[in-house]
Scaffold this active site. Structure first.
Site, PDB file in Angstrom:
ATOM      1  N   CYS A   1      21.541  -4.996  60.382  1.00 54.36           N
ATOM      2  CA  CYS A   1      20.845  -4.272  59.312  1.00 54.36           C
ATOM      3  C   CYS A   1      21.009  -4.945  57.956  1.00 54.36           C
ATOM      4  O   CYS A   1      20.394  -4.519  56.975  1.00 54.36           O
ATOM      5  CB  CYS A   1      21.349  -2.842  59.254  1.00 54.36           C
ATOM      6  SG  CYS A   1      21.427  -2.077  60.882  1.00 54.36           S
TER       7      CYS A   1
ATOM      8  N   LYS B   1      17.674   7.004  54.671  1.00 57.90           N
ATOM      9  CA  LYS B   1      17.490   8.337  55.254  1.00 57.90           C
ATOM     10  C   LYS B   1      16.057   8.841  55.130  1.00 57.90           C
ATOM     11  O   LYS B   1      15.481   9.328  56.104  1.00 57.90           O
ATOM     12  CB  LYS B   1      18.447   9.310  54.542  1.00 57.90           C
ATOM     13  CG  LYS B   1      18.272  10.767  54.919  1.00 57.90           C
ATOM     14  CD  LYS B   1      18.727  11.024  56.331  1.00 57.90           C
ATOM     15  CE  LYS B   1      18.246  12.370  56.858  1.00 57.90           C
ATOM     16  NZ  LYS B   1      16.884  12.284  57.427  1.00 57.90           N
TER      17      LYS B   1
ATOM     18  N   ILE C   1      13.289   5.737  62.584  1.00 59.12           N
ATOM     19  CA  ILE C   1      12.807   4.458  63.127  1.00 59.12           C
ATOM     20  C   ILE C   1      11.560   4.088  62.326  1.00 59.12           C
ATOM     21  O   ILE C   1      10.658   4.913  62.177  1.00 59.12           O
ATOM     22  CB  ILE C   1      12.450   4.614  64.623  1.00 59.12           C
ATOM     23  CG1 ILE C   1      13.645   5.161  65.415  1.00 59.12           C
ATOM     24  CG2 ILE C   1      11.938   3.299  65.201  1.00 59.12           C
ATOM     25  CD1 ILE C   1      14.877   4.335  65.352  1.00 59.12           C
TER      26      ILE C   1
ATOM     27  N   HIS D   1      14.000   2.846  57.481  1.00 54.65           N
ATOM     28  CA  HIS D   1      14.922   1.730  57.704  1.00 54.65           C
ATOM     29  C   HIS D   1      14.334   0.715  58.686  1.00 54.65           C
ATOM     30  O   HIS D   1      14.770   0.635  59.831  1.00 54.65           O
ATOM     31  CB  HIS D   1      16.258   2.283  58.199  1.00 54.65           C
ATOM     32  CG  HIS D   1      17.318   1.259  58.450  1.00 54.65           C
ATOM     33  ND1 HIS D   1      17.372   0.040  57.794  1.00 54.65           N
ATOM     34  CD2 HIS D   1      18.391   1.276  59.293  1.00 54.65           C
ATOM     35  CE1 HIS D   1      18.428  -0.652  58.244  1.00 54.65           C
ATOM     36  NE2 HIS D   1      19.055   0.073  59.142  1.00 54.65           N
TER      37      HIS D   1
END
Lengths: 388, 388
Positions: free
Chosen positions: B84, B330, B210, B334
């Site tokens: 990430c 959030k 997602i 992401h």
């Protein structure tokens, strides 16, 4: 600007390692490089690491911290992926960081596990280095892509399969005494010609093998080498990187690799050297035709002249500028993510005099490495020199 | 040393893009960034690009040259993969290259496609950022891993689910007017508490979604900005990277993230700033507990004190140091390989005054971004400042 010295090098045996993990292979190469350098592990400030297909071969990404831990390091660790040039781009960034004072001691290298997959899976996995939409879905895999490049070369410039077979025989001959090589054995020109066809004009012995292996180098600033009395006679004096369109169909020419030309021009300018000054080179011969394209992109030969270089004996051990004294990808093996680092390891040993083939180039002072990704949509070139 | 200016930024809409390829998404972000900068494409000397799971989501590695071509670039293009934190490490190398004079103009960013996979496939694919041998085979996926970290935190320092729910509600509230956010809608603390359990104490609304998306920034040297009369009021003045052991079981502590602490310490030293001077920050809240761990690793709170920050109103829009005014991972979403670049884009806009939430921090002059890989086995921290 600081000179970037190669303080230590390490390789695993190239070949099949069915009983070992990727982290284990890299840790071995890293430990060897660190011991060769005589640098304590706490002095290593960063790891720049290449890996290509770990997501498919070991279901493992995020390999930077994973292999750093295996190698006993706690420093930041970054993974680079650039197909077959993964370790090449990793080394390039590491070199820039050292010469710019961002770090005094870095570890670079790479690793690939491939033989744990079935052969068909490996071919499919390697294909992720090509354009999925416009090449792979149309049925292209790498033997086919390089066959197209060879056909285009033959069509435009001439040449024949026997020219390529001389490259395969030369590189196998060079690998005979390289203890890290996957194939430490001769093949004849006739054997190469008689090997089974894969994608005409390329036959089985025109292709490099599937290989597991790892490579590592410790790079230090010359200030660090001096302060710690480290014997590091070889410096990396030039780095260059080039890019090209990804899919063959979008290129202007199938028989030239301008990404490598750009990388070479940058590396020559960076080091202040010219093609004529290069005594010895390791080039990316994933297929025999790729060695020809490399020789021409690097400025060693005019377009159309590189094809006969091995056959004429100019790039053999006895030639003026020996190419792939390690055995090349063809005979030493090609663990994709490790190869760019492995080329730097081999060249360092050739130049500093402790390579099994160092006597072949006893007077060599300037070497070059050429690492390519895919059908040379990426290329990285480095110049190495004996500086003391 | 040259100051590194952000000349232009670009994002795609974050969310679902079932009808678009990854290269298309990145090209959009890159074009937006280039237009924002007013820099001609031929001036861009290199692309530093982050992508995490392209090998699985699009059967596509070697994305550097692929997305460069899609963005109309012919420069060298390098892919970084750091789970990430992929775009974070890409940006870090780009920043070092510009400030050291290796390049005057670079493009950085990242892209991820995720929603084209089935949900179970995404969870499995994300798991390649954890340790395959010692975590994934034992059944760990990321919701479970962060749940362990949250349990350890609650056990050592106290805290409860309602503290985490305030973080989720805060970040959703911030995203309401962010036109690029995946979820431009409020959730209440009660809704977060009542959402279905995933891995206790984490429920569905503790997790980021997602997401498909891309981010891009044009970075230039201040000499280039001056010479070409480019308005680039925000500079990146500090960069830091830290590493940790990959598997949670090997860590000394489950409720602390020393990789982020190391990255922050380096970025503070690099910029000459301290935690107290940071006016606003974007942190890696892949799960609500991750925001807490970030606040403490960055030195904003002592260990055990960060858990109540949102609930006490200290990190909300009205607080002293607003956190994740973009909506964070959030609520903004992401897309793994794009996130590190997206945080830099959001922070640049917040500081230069053209973000929908800029008025919330009208006097802010110093911002920070915190990008983490896996369970923070990797972390990258950047400091950004208004310089003119």
């Amino acid at each position: 600007m600081t000179s970037v010295r190669v303080a230590g090098v390490g390789l695993t045996q190239f070949g099949r390692h069915p009983d070992r993990t990727g982290r284990d292979l890299f840790a071995e190469a890293a430990l060897t490089a660190r011991e060769d350098a005589g640098v304590p592990r706490q002095d290593i400030e960063a790891l720049h690491y290449g890996n290509f297909m770990g997501a498919l071969a070991e279901h493992q990404a995020h390999q930077g911290p994973l292999v750093a831990e295996a190698a006993g390091l706690t420093c930041p660790a970054t993974r680079y992926e650039q197909a077959c040039a993964s370790a090449g781009v990793a080394a390039r960034q590491a070199i820039k960081d050292v010469r710019n004072g961002e770090a005094d001691v870095v570890l670079v290298g790479g690793m690939e596990r491939m033989t744990n997959l079935e052969t068909a899976e490996v071919t499919e996995s390697l294909a992720i280095a090509a354009d999925e939409l416009y090449e792979v879905r149309a049925g292209i895999t790498f033997p086919g892509a390089y066959a197209l490049m060879a056909q285009a070369y033959f069509s435009q410039f001439g040449g024949e399969r026997e020219d390529l077979a001389h490259i395969a025989a030369k590189n196998h001959h060079n690998a005979v005494n390289n203890e890290f090589a996957q194939y430490q054995r001769e093949i004849s020109v006739e054997q190469a010609l008689d090997s089974p066809p894969v994608a005409e004009p390329l036959h089985l012995f025109d292709a490099c093998p599937i290989t597991d292996g790892a490579s590592a180098l410790v790079l230090v600033s010359d200030e660090y080498a001096e302060e710690h009395d480290i014997d590091a006679p070889v410096a990396i004096t030039g780095t260059g990187q080039g890019g090209d369109k990804m899919a063959l169909q979008d290129r202007d020419h199938l028989a030239q690799t301008p990404a490598a030309t750009k990388a070479a021009e940058e590396a020559y300018a960076d080091s202040g050297r010219s093609p004529e000054e290069i005594d010895v080179a390791e080039v990316h011969d994933c297929f025999t035709i790729a060695e020809v394209l490399a020789l021409e992109s690097l400025g060693f030969y005019e377009p159309g002249e590189g094809i006969g270089a091995a056959r004429r004996g100019e790039t053999t051990r006895d030639g003026d500028r020996p190419i792939n004294l390690s055995g090349g990808l063809k005979a030493k093996g090609h663990p994709v993510g490790a190869t760019g680092g492995s080329q730097l390891v081999e060249m360092t040993r050739l130049l500093r005099g402790d390579h099994p083939n160092s006597d072949v180039v006893a007077d060599a002072e300037i070497g070059l490495t050429h690492n390519a990704g895919g059908t040379v949509a990426s290329a990285v070139v480095h110049v190495l020199e004996v500086v003391n």
